[in-house]
Design a protein around this motif. Structure first.
Motif, PDB file in Angstrom:
ATOM      1  N   ALA A 122       0.829  -1.208   0.000  1.00 27.60           N
ATOM      2  CA  ALA A 122       0.000   0.000   0.000  1.00 27.60           C
ATOM      3  C   ALA A 122       0.862   1.257   0.000  1.00 27.60           C
ATOM      4  N   VAL A 123       1.971   1.221   0.728  1.00 31.17           N
ATOM      5  CA  VAL A 123       2.897   2.359   0.747  1.00 31.17           C
ATOM      6  C   VAL A 123       3.465   2.585  -0.653  1.00 31.17           C
ATOM      7  N   ARG A 124       3.885   1.513  -1.279  1.00 34.87           N
ATOM      8  CA  ARG A 124       4.467   1.634  -2.627  1.00 34.87           C
ATOM      9  C   ARG A 124       3.431   2.059  -3.666  1.00 34.87           C
ATOM     10  N   ALA A 125       2.196   1.630  -3.477  1.00 34.08           N
ATOM     11  CA  ALA A 125       1.144   2.009  -4.412  1.00 34.08           C
ATOM     12  C   ALA A 125       0.925   3.521  -4.430  1.00 34.08           C
ATOM     13  N   GLU A 126       1.276   4.175  -3.333  1.00 36.73           N
ATOM     14  CA  GLU A 126       1.164   5.633  -3.254  1.00 36.73           C
ATOM     15  C   GLU A 126       2.415   6.334  -3.771  1.00 36.73           C
ATOM     16  N   GLY A 127       3.398   5.547  -4.226  1.00 38.39           N
ATOM     17  CA  GLY A 127       4.635   6.141  -4.718  1.00 38.39           C
ATOM     18  C   GLY A 127       5.576   6.583  -3.626  1.00 38.39           C
ATOM     19  N   LEU A 128       5.374   6.057  -2.400  1.00 38.65           N
ATOM     20  CA  LEU A 128       6.203   6.423  -1.260  1.00 38.65           C
ATOM     21  C   LEU A 128       7.308   5.407  -1.038  1.00 38.65           C
ATOM     22  N   LYS A 129       8.435   5.873  -0.477  1.00 41.05           N
ATOM     23  CA  LYS A 129       9.486   4.994  -0.002  1.00 41.05           C
ATOM     24  C   LYS A 129       9.114   4.503   1.398  1.00 41.05           C
ATOM     25  N   LEU A 130       9.514   3.272   1.711  1.00 40.82           N
ATOM     26  CA  LEU A 130       9.151   2.656   2.985  1.00 40.82           C
ATOM     27  C   LEU A 130      10.345   2.572   3.923  1.00 40.82           C
ATOM     28  N   ALA A 131      10.197   3.152   5.110  1.00 46.17           N
ATOM     29  CA  ALA A 131      11.176   3.020   6.183  1.00 46.17           C
ATOM     30  C   ALA A 131      10.550   2.205   7.309  1.00 46.17           C
ATOM     31  N   VAL A 132      11.288   1.223   7.833  1.00 51.34           N
ATOM     32  CA  VAL A 132      10.779   0.388   8.923  1.00 51.34           C
ATOM     33  C   VAL A 132      11.617   0.630  10.175  1.00 51.34           C
ATOM     34  N   MET A 133      10.932   0.892  11.279  1.00 51.39           N
ATOM     35  CA  MET A 133      11.565   1.072  12.587  1.00 51.39           C
ATOM     36  C   MET A 133      11.482  -0.234  13.352  1.00 51.39           C
ATOM     37  N   VAL A 134      12.634  -0.789  13.765  1.00 51.54           N
ATOM     38  CA  VAL A 134      12.630  -2.075  14.461  1.00 51.54           C
ATOM     39  C   VAL A 134      12.270  -1.895  15.931  1.00 51.54           C
ATOM     40  N   GLY A 135      11.913  -3.021  16.556  1.00 54.41           N
ATOM     41  CA  GLY A 135      11.492  -2.998  17.945  1.00 54.41           C
ATOM     42  C   GLY A 135      10.029  -2.630  18.068  1.00 54.41           C
ATOM     43  N   GLN A 136       9.613  -2.336  19.294  1.00 58.99           N
ATOM     44  CA  GLN A 136       8.207  -1.983  19.498  1.00 58.99           C
ATOM     45  C   GLN A 136       8.106  -0.718  20.346  1.00 58.99           C
ATOM     46  N   PRO A 137       7.068   0.089  20.084  1.00 64.29           N
ATOM     47  CA  PRO A 137       7.016   1.421  20.669  1.00 64.29           C
ATOM     48  C   PRO A 137       6.338   1.515  22.031  1.00 64.29           C
ATOM     49  N   ARG A 138       5.908   0.394  22.581  1.00 66.87           N
ATOM     50  CA  ARG A 138       5.082   0.457  23.782  1.00 66.87           C
ATOM     51  C   ARG A 138       5.798  -0.147  24.980  1.00 66.87           C
ATOM     52  N   SER A 139       5.431   0.317  26.179  1.00 63.58           N
ATOM     53  CA  SER A 139       5.989  -0.285  27.392  1.00 63.58           C
ATOM     54  C   SER A 139       5.451  -1.687  27.599  1.00 63.58           C
ATOM     55  N   VAL A 140       4.236  -1.931  27.129  1.00 68.33           N
ATOM     56  CA  VAL A 140       3.647  -3.268  27.149  1.00 68.33           C
ATOM     57  C   VAL A 140       3.351  -3.658  25.712  1.00 68.33           C
ATOM     58  N   ALA A 141       4.035  -4.687  25.217  1.00 70.12           N
ATOM     59  CA  ALA A 141       3.928  -5.060  23.811  1.00 70.12           C
ATOM     60  C   ALA A 141       2.566  -5.656  23.499  1.00 70.12           C
ATOM     61  N   LEU A 142       2.104  -5.383  22.290  1.00 64.91           N
ATOM     62  CA  LEU A 142       0.920  -6.037  21.763  1.00 64.91           C
ATOM     63  C   LEU A 142       1.330  -7.366  21.121  1.00 64.91           C
ATOM     64  N   PRO A 143       0.360  -8.249  20.867  1.00 65.02           N
ATOM     65  CA  PRO A 143       0.717  -9.565  20.306  1.00 65.02           C
ATOM     66  C   PRO A 143       1.515  -9.481  19.010  1.00 65.02           C
ATOM     67  N   GLU A 144       1.254  -8.474  18.188  1.00 65.62           N
ATOM     68  CA  GLU A 144       1.958  -8.376  16.915  1.00 65.62           C
ATOM     69  C   GLU A 144       3.349  -7.752  17.033  1.00 65.62           C
ATOM     70  N   ASP A 145       3.678  -7.207  18.200  1.00 63.10           N
ATOM     71  CA  ASP A 145       4.962  -6.541  18.381  1.00 63.10           C
ATOM     72  C   ASP A 145       6.086  -7.545  18.615  1.00 63.10           C
ATOM     73  N   PRO A 146       7.305  -7.237  18.147  1.00 64.22           N
ATOM     74  CA  PRO A 146       8.450  -8.098  18.446  1.00 64.22           C
ATOM     75  C   PRO A 146       8.836  -7.965  19.915  1.00 64.22           C
ATOM     76  N   PRO A 147       9.548  -8.958  20.476  1.00 62.67           N
ATOM     77  CA  PRO A 147       9.883  -8.925  21.906  1.00 62.67           C
ATOM     78  C   PRO A 147      11.136  -8.107  22.191  1.00 62.67           C
ATOM     79  N   PHE A 148      11.239  -6.939  21.579  1.00 57.32           N
ATOM     80  CA  PHE A 148      12.405  -6.092  21.743  1.00 57.32           C
ATOM     81  C   PHE A 148      11.962  -4.647  21.955  1.00 57.32           C
ATOM     82  N   PRO A 149      12.704  -3.876  22.736  1.00 64.45           N
ATOM     83  CA  PRO A 149      12.399  -2.448  22.839  1.00 64.45           C
ATOM     84  C   PRO A 149      12.743  -1.730  21.543  1.00 64.45           C
ATOM     85  N   VAL A 150      12.346  -0.491  21.440  1.00 69.32           N
ATOM     86  CA  VAL A 150      12.590   0.298  20.246  1.00 69.32           C
ATOM     87  C   VAL A 150      14.081   0.291  19.904  1.00 69.32           C
TER      88      VAL A 150
END
Length: 259
Positions: free
Chosen positions: A188-216
């Protein structure tokens, strides 16, 4: 010089998060120098305003984590912050220290007045072409785009499905968190002609199920392999050596343990 408008085809840009927070003290010139040696293409740093209006490279809204002072950055003048944190950089410092790498500025501010200030600093230093300006507000993206076509704009969007709105506002890039980076969203990002940047880790103090088990900023080899399968245009991580080694064909990299 890294071109953030047209990144190297076939591989993602390696972006040292907070300058390379696992290489040296975060958001410092020392970290920037270490990122160069580690094989990073770009360094990322944060921008906040001091009480006397200086743009400084600090991630947190307050000084407690870095030096034990509970005051907000916005309540303290630059001289006091430099006394507490001698290695703190201002925006001009970061522009100079990052050369010749690309520079990603994560603007933690919503004040419209800071956008022309930042753009003026980049233009004065001749750094506009190697800078990626990260903004969280669509109105600020539109304001920046109205003032420049030279600086690439990254949408740090809270909604991972808002690529179309970011593009309409004038963004060139879109950020997804590792936990929300699916093949469908990447498409979907590419369909808009945008470049994609991915930030590793997870942004929350309590991870959601889809989040990796690592801090930001933290990631392991398995996580990087899954991200690379999405063919992102850039990946942000605290230790750029992990990705740089993979891209250089050194497959013995294992990454980091959670923590």
């Amino acid at each position: 010089m890294v071109s953030v408008q047209s990144p190297v085809s076939g591989r993602p840009l390696v972006i040292a998060h907070r300058g390379g927070a696992l290489l040296a003290p975060e958001n410092t010139a020392e970290a920037f120098r270490a990122a160069v040696a580690a094989g990073a293409d770009m360094v990322e740093t944060d921008l906040r305003l001091t009480a006397d209006g200086a743009l400084v490279c600090l991630h947190d809204a307050d000084l407690k984590r870095l030096c034990g002072d509970p005051r907000a950055v916005a309540e303290v003048d630059l001289a006091t912050i430099r006394n507490l944190l001698p290695a703190v950089m201002t925006l001009p410092d970061a522009i100079a220290a990052s050369a010749p790498l690309g520079l990603l500025l994560d603007v933690k501010l919503t004040e419209r007045a800071v956008v022309p200030r930042i753009l003026a600093e980049l233009s004065h230093a001749g750094a506009a072409g190697r800078t990626l300006l990260g903004l969280r507000d669509l109105d600020l993206i539109a304001l920046a785009r109205a003032r420049t076509s030279e600086v690439a704009l990254l949408a740090f969007a809270a909604d991972p499905d808002s690529a179309a709105r970011a593009r309409a506002a004038g963004a060139n890039w879109f950020r997804l968190w590792q936990g929300t980076a699916t093949a469908e969203r990447a498409a979907a990002v590419r369909a808009e002609g945008l470049k994609l940047a991915v930030m590793v880790g997870q942004p929350r103090s309590v991870a959601l199920p889809e989040d990796p088990p690592f801090p930001v900023g933290r990631v392991d080899r398995d996580g990087l392999d899954r991200l690379l399968a999405l063919s992102p245009d850039a990946v942000l991580l605290d230790d750029p050596r992990l990705l740089a080694d993979i891209l250089a064909g050194r497959p013995d990299v294992t990454g980091l343990s959670p923590g």
